[in-house]
Design a protein around this motif. Structure first.
Motif, PDB file in Angstrom:
ATOM      1  N   ALA A   1      44.056 105.992  37.575  1.00 48.01           N
ATOM      2  CA  ALA A   1      43.355 105.987  38.867  1.00 48.01           C
ATOM      3  C   ALA A   1      44.245 106.554  39.974  1.00 48.01           C
ATOM      4  O   ALA A   1      43.788 107.339  40.817  1.00 48.01           O
ATOM      5  CB  ALA A   1      42.920 104.559  39.211  1.00 48.01           C
ATOM      6  N   ILE A   2      45.514 106.167  39.954  1.00 46.67           N
ATOM      7  CA  ILE A   2      46.456 106.650  40.983  1.00 46.67           C
ATOM      8  C   ILE A   2      46.620 108.166  40.863  1.00 46.67           C
ATOM      9  O   ILE A   2      46.595 108.888  41.858  1.00 46.67           O
ATOM     10  CB  ILE A   2      47.817 105.911  40.851  1.00 46.67           C
ATOM     11  CG1 ILE A   2      47.649 104.445  41.260  1.00 46.67           C
ATOM     12  CG2 ILE A   2      48.903 106.597  41.682  1.00 46.67           C
ATOM     13  CD1 ILE A   2      48.796 103.528  40.833  1.00 46.67           C
ATOM     14  N   LYS A   3      46.768 108.642  39.642  1.00 49.81           N
ATOM     15  CA  LYS A   3      46.926 110.094  39.427  1.00 49.81           C
ATOM     16  C   LYS A   3      45.707 110.864  39.945  1.00 49.81           C
ATOM     17  O   LYS A   3      45.841 111.909  40.589  1.00 49.81           O
ATOM     18  CB  LYS A   3      47.098 110.387  37.932  1.00 49.81           C
ATOM     19  CG  LYS A   3      48.455 110.023  37.399  1.00 49.81           C
ATOM     20  CD  LYS A   3      49.433 111.118  37.762  1.00 49.81           C
ATOM     21  CE  LYS A   3      50.699 111.018  36.945  1.00 49.81           C
ATOM     22  NZ  LYS A   3      51.741 111.925  37.463  1.00 49.81           N
ATOM     23  N   ALA A   4      44.505 110.362  39.638  1.00 50.68           N
ATOM     24  CA  ALA A   4      43.283 111.051  40.091  1.00 50.68           C
ATOM     25  C   ALA A   4      43.202 111.028  41.615  1.00 50.68           C
ATOM     26  O   ALA A   4      42.861 112.037  42.252  1.00 50.68           O
ATOM     27  CB  ALA A   4      42.046 110.394  39.487  1.00 50.68           C
ATOM     28  N   ALA A   5      43.532 109.882  42.220  1.00 48.89           N
ATOM     29  CA  ALA A   5      43.486 109.765  43.684  1.00 48.89           C
ATOM     30  C   ALA A   5      44.519 110.683  44.318  1.00 48.89           C
ATOM     31  O   ALA A   5      44.238 111.373  45.313  1.00 48.89           O
ATOM     32  CB  ALA A   5      43.734 108.315  44.085  1.00 48.89           C
ATOM     33  N   GLN A   6      45.720 110.727  43.742  1.00 47.53           N
ATOM     34  CA  GLN A   6      46.771 111.598  44.304  1.00 47.53           C
ATOM     35  C   GLN A   6      46.394 113.071  44.179  1.00 47.53           C
ATOM     36  O   GLN A   6      46.712 113.873  45.061  1.00 47.53           O
ATOM     37  CB  GLN A   6      48.106 111.312  43.602  1.00 47.53           C
ATOM     38  CG  GLN A   6      48.705 109.992  44.070  1.00 47.53           C
ATOM     39  CD  GLN A   6      49.921 109.563  43.267  1.00 47.53           C
ATOM     40  OE1 GLN A   6      50.102 109.994  42.113  1.00 47.53           O
ATOM     41  NE2 GLN A   6      50.740 108.710  43.855  1.00 47.53           N
ATOM     42  N   ASP A   7      45.709 113.422  43.115  1.00 49.19           N
ATOM     43  CA  ASP A   7      45.233 114.798  42.950  1.00 49.19           C
ATOM     44  C   ASP A   7      44.269 115.149  44.089  1.00 49.19           C
ATOM     45  O   ASP A   7      44.389 116.202  44.732  1.00 49.19           O
ATOM     46  CB  ASP A   7      44.540 114.922  41.589  1.00 49.19           C
ATOM     47  CG  ASP A   7      44.041 116.320  41.297  1.00 49.19           C
ATOM     48  OD1 ASP A   7      44.823 117.260  41.448  1.00 49.19           O
ATOM     49  OD2 ASP A   7      42.856 116.467  40.932  1.00 49.19           O
ATOM     50  N   LEU A   8      43.338 114.231  44.348  1.00 44.74           N
ATOM     51  CA  LEU A   8      42.364 114.441  45.437  1.00 44.74           C
ATOM     52  C   LEU A   8      43.080 114.530  46.795  1.00 44.74           C
ATOM     53  O   LEU A   8      42.820 115.439  47.589  1.00 44.74           O
ATOM     54  CB  LEU A   8      41.355 113.286  45.439  1.00 44.74           C
ATOM     55  CG  LEU A   8      40.254 113.285  46.504  1.00 44.74           C
ATOM     56  CD1 LEU A   8      39.006 112.577  45.975  1.00 44.74           C
ATOM     57  CD2 LEU A   8      40.675 112.643  47.813  1.00 44.74           C
ATOM     58  N   ILE A   9      44.001 113.607  47.040  1.00 45.45           N
ATOM     59  CA  ILE A   9      44.689 113.528  48.333  1.00 45.45           C
ATOM     60  C   ILE A   9      45.526 114.783  48.592  1.00 45.45           C
ATOM     61  O   ILE A   9      45.449 115.390  49.650  1.00 45.45           O
ATOM     62  CB  ILE A   9      45.573 112.243  48.376  1.00 45.45           C
ATOM     63  CG1 ILE A   9      44.673 111.014  48.541  1.00 45.45           C
ATOM     64  CG2 ILE A   9      46.628 112.308  49.459  1.00 45.45           C
ATOM     65  CD1 ILE A   9      45.372 109.692  48.286  1.00 45.45           C
ATOM     66  N   SER A  10      46.292 115.197  47.573  1.00 45.12           N
ATOM     67  CA  SER A  10      47.197 116.328  47.797  1.00 45.12           C
ATOM     68  C   SER A  10      46.429 117.645  47.918  1.00 45.12           C
ATOM     69  O   SER A  10      46.761 118.482  48.759  1.00 45.12           O
ATOM     70  CB  SER A  10      48.254 116.402  46.700  1.00 45.12           C
ATOM     71  OG  SER A  10      47.617 116.648  45.476  1.00 45.12           O
TER      72      SER A  10
ATOM     73  N   ALA B   1      47.243 103.835  50.925  1.00 42.37           N
ATOM     74  CA  ALA B   1      46.022 103.568  51.711  1.00 42.37           C
ATOM     75  C   ALA B   1      46.162 102.160  52.331  1.00 42.37           C
ATOM     76  O   ALA B   1      45.417 101.238  52.005  1.00 42.37           O
ATOM     77  CB  ALA B   1      44.787 103.664  50.823  1.00 42.37           C
ATOM     78  N   PHE B   2      47.128 102.039  53.246  1.00 43.05           N
ATOM     79  CA  PHE B   2      47.512 100.715  53.764  1.00 43.05           C
ATOM     80  C   PHE B   2      46.472 100.115  54.710  1.00 43.05           C
ATOM     81  O   PHE B   2      46.526  98.933  54.992  1.00 43.05           O
ATOM     82  CB  PHE B   2      48.877 100.797  54.455  1.00 43.05           C
ATOM     83  CG  PHE B   2      49.963 101.291  53.526  1.00 43.05           C
ATOM     84  CD1 PHE B   2      50.252 100.606  52.345  1.00 43.05           C
ATOM     85  CD2 PHE B   2      50.680 102.452  53.808  1.00 43.05           C
ATOM     86  CE1 PHE B   2      51.233 101.067  51.472  1.00 43.05           C
ATOM     87  CE2 PHE B   2      51.664 102.917  52.945  1.00 43.05           C
ATOM     88  CZ  PHE B   2      51.946 102.221  51.782  1.00 43.05           C
ATOM     89  N   ASN B   3      45.557 100.936  55.197  1.00 51.19           N
ATOM     90  CA  ASN B   3      44.526 100.405  56.102  1.00 51.19           C
ATOM     91  C   ASN B   3      43.201 100.142  55.388  1.00 51.19           C
ATOM     92  O   ASN B   3      42.199  99.869  56.037  1.00 51.19           O
ATOM     93  CB  ASN B   3      44.296 101.376  57.257  1.00 51.19           C
ATOM     94  CG  ASN B   3      45.538 101.492  58.114  1.00 51.19           C
ATOM     95  OD1 ASN B   3      46.132 100.472  58.467  1.00 51.19           O
ATOM     96  ND2 ASN B   3      45.962 102.708  58.413  1.00 51.19           N
ATOM     97  N   ALA B   4      43.234 100.248  54.063  1.00 46.90           N
ATOM     98  CA  ALA B   4      41.986 100.099  53.300  1.00 46.90           C
ATOM     99  C   ALA B   4      41.851  98.691  52.720  1.00 46.90           C
ATOM    100  O   ALA B   4      42.847  98.005  52.508  1.00 46.90           O
ATOM    101  CB  ALA B   4      41.961 101.108  52.157  1.00 46.90           C
ATOM    102  N   PHE B   5      40.615  98.259  52.470  1.00 46.54           N
ATOM    103  CA  PHE B   5      40.398  97.120  51.576  1.00 46.54           C
ATOM    104  C   PHE B   5      39.878  97.699  50.265  1.00 46.54           C
ATOM    105  O   PHE B   5      39.362  98.828  50.240  1.00 46.54           O
ATOM    106  CB  PHE B   5      39.458  96.073  52.187  1.00 46.54           C
ATOM    107  CG  PHE B   5      38.010  96.480  52.278  1.00 46.54           C
ATOM    108  CD1 PHE B   5      37.582  97.380  53.244  1.00 46.54           C
ATOM    109  CD2 PHE B   5      37.071  95.938  51.411  1.00 46.54           C
ATOM    110  CE1 PHE B   5      36.239  97.738  53.336  1.00 46.54           C
ATOM    111  CE2 PHE B   5      35.726  96.288  51.506  1.00 46.54           C
ATOM    112  CZ  PHE B   5      35.316  97.193  52.470  1.00 46.54           C
TER     113      PHE B   5
ATOM    114  N   GLU C   1      44.988 112.185  54.707  1.00 48.47           N
ATOM    115  CA  GLU C   1      45.997 111.220  55.156  1.00 48.47           C
ATOM    116  C   GLU C   1      45.634 109.862  54.519  1.00 48.47           C
ATOM    117  O   GLU C   1      44.600 109.278  54.866  1.00 48.47           O
ATOM    118  CB  GLU C   1      45.935 111.148  56.688  1.00 48.47           C
ATOM    119  CG  GLU C   1      46.934 110.248  57.338  1.00 48.47           C
ATOM    120  CD  GLU C   1      48.360 110.596  56.953  1.00 48.47           C
ATOM    121  OE1 GLU C   1      48.994 109.753  56.304  1.00 48.47           O
ATOM    122  OE2 GLU C   1      48.796 111.728  57.280  1.00 48.47           O
ATOM    123  N   PRO C   2      46.444 109.330  53.563  1.00 46.75           N
ATOM    124  CA  PRO C   2      46.045 108.086  52.870  1.00 46.75           C
ATOM    125  C   PRO C   2      45.737 106.937  53.832  1.00 46.75           C
ATOM    126  O   PRO C   2      44.864 106.115  53.557  1.00 46.75           O
ATOM    127  CB  PRO C   2      47.257 107.753  51.994  1.00 46.75           C
ATOM    128  CG  PRO C   2      47.997 109.021  51.844  1.00 46.75           C
ATOM    129  CD  PRO C   2      47.719 109.856  53.048  1.00 46.75           C
TER     130      PRO C   2
END
Ligand code: UT7
Length: 332
Positions: free
Chosen positions: A62-71, A107-111, A76-77
């Motif tokens: 999940a982290i890899k897929a999210a990082q792919d999308l973000i980069s 994503a420190f501001n997310a729930f 801005e996470p």
């Protein structure tokens, strides 16, 4: 109710990412593990190989897929409001995988929370994400479908071990800035059939015991034929409903984006709603059934084909039973 306060913002997919592990488990590899063969698997399912994640958990995918999308999309996470992980293979039964994923990607501001609807998990998750955006409450919802199916498959059971693989895909939902986005959905479930596709033990019904382990109740069991029959009729019914309600003619649909469980199920669904082969997206040959990850991986693999305004129809069927279809117009 104050109708003026209801915000009918349309939700759009604005970014896509994906990840599959490098290790390949081919039909030839499976021939050495169980009594099966490449010809049977190919003709009955359309699968040639799947990806397997070694020594790590679903959060890694999940982290890899999210990082792919973000980069790839310069996101801005810290601007992400919520993270949903659709999965049936969470890292642990207690402690949402999504919370760990959100923290790991910054994503420190997310729930964050997990959503469990088996092979319909991503479809249900898109409905949830679109509804949060439409409510006007949140502006950036990151939806990830991730499953490490190899962690729950019995590799001595030829009925199931040939089907599943590991992977993850992610999409970002935001308020649409044009007229395109989430258009319609038709979602259903039927719990009376829950034993046809299940892991029996490890929950509150059969807590883990010596007996449950000895009986192999902690791995996936599927009545293949029952699931097949339901999947063919309900995926087609749901997609047909969506077509009718939105006055969509077959030739107007740009792509069917179906859950990848079995090529025969996908072909039957496409056939029943009158689509040609070039309108149907498929990557089952390379990944098998990655459960909640099939639909976002399809979007990720095919995103270069999509044009603004393309009409996509989604359809899925999975354990529970859970199923449905949805209609989205591509927004970018
Ligand atoms: O994503 C969630 C939803 N899941 C699905 O949608 C999956 C739905 N089900 C299916 O895709 C199919 O039912 C399977 C792929 C699981 C099985 O295909 P099938 O055409 O329904 O096969 P079957 O279970 O009816 O078995 C046909 C024959 C049997 O032999 P006999 O009794 O005809 O002699 C099986 O023993 O094929 C045999 N068989 C196999 N042979 C080689 C079953 N599994 C295998 C195997 N390799 N792996």
């Amino acid at each position: 109710m104050n109708l003026e306060k209801i915000n009918h913002t349309k939700a759009a997919i604005t970014a896509v990412g994906g990840y599959v592990p490098d290790t390949i488990l081919s039909n030839q590899d499976l021939e050495k593990m169980v009594d099966t063969n490449d010809a049977w698997i190919t003709s009955r399912t359309g699968i040639k190989e799947r990806r397997i994640l070694k020594d790590k958990a679903t959060s890694f995918l999940a982290i890899k897929a999210a990082q792919d999308l973000i980069s790839k999309n310069n996101i801005e996470p810290e601007s992400i409001d919520m993270v949903i992980v659709a999965t049936i293979t969470p890292d642990m039964n207690v402690a949402a995988t999504a919370a760990y994923v959100a923290s790991s990607i910054g994503a420190f501001n997310a729930f964050a929370y997990d959503l469990s609807a088996a092979c319909s998990g991503f479809l249900y998750g898109m409905s949830t994400s679109a509804a949060y955006i439409a409510s006007g409450k949140y502006k950036k919802v990151l939806l990830i479908g991730a499953d490490k199916m190899s962690s729950i498959v019995d590799y001595t059971d030829r009925d199931t071990c040939i089907i599943f693989g590991d992977g993850a895909g992610a999409v970002l939902f935001e308020p649409s800035i044009n007229e395109f986005g989430w258009e319609d959905e038709y979602l259903r479930s039927n719990g009376e059939e829950r034993m046809a596709l299940r892991i029996k033990a490890g929950g509150s019904l059969y807590p883990t015991s010596k007996e449950t382990v000895e009986n192999k109740w902690h791995t996936l069991f599927q009545e293949g034929k029952t699931v097949f029959k339901y999947a063919v009729s309900e995926m087609a019914n749901a997609a047909e409903k969506i077509k009718e309600r939105n006055n969509l003619k077959g030739e107007e649909i740009s792509y069917l984006v179906p859950h990848q469980a079995n090529k025969r199920i996908i072909d039957a669904t496409a056939d029943k709603i009158g689509l040609k082969e070039n309108q149907v997206l498929m990557n089952i040959a390379f990944y098998g059934n990655t459960t909640a990850a099939t639909i976002p991986l399809l979007l990720n693999d095919n995103k270069s084909k999509f044009k603004k305004g393309d009409k996509l129809v989604f359809a899925a069927f999975g354990g529970g039973f859970t199923w449905g279809a949805a209609y989205l117009t591509w927004a970018f």
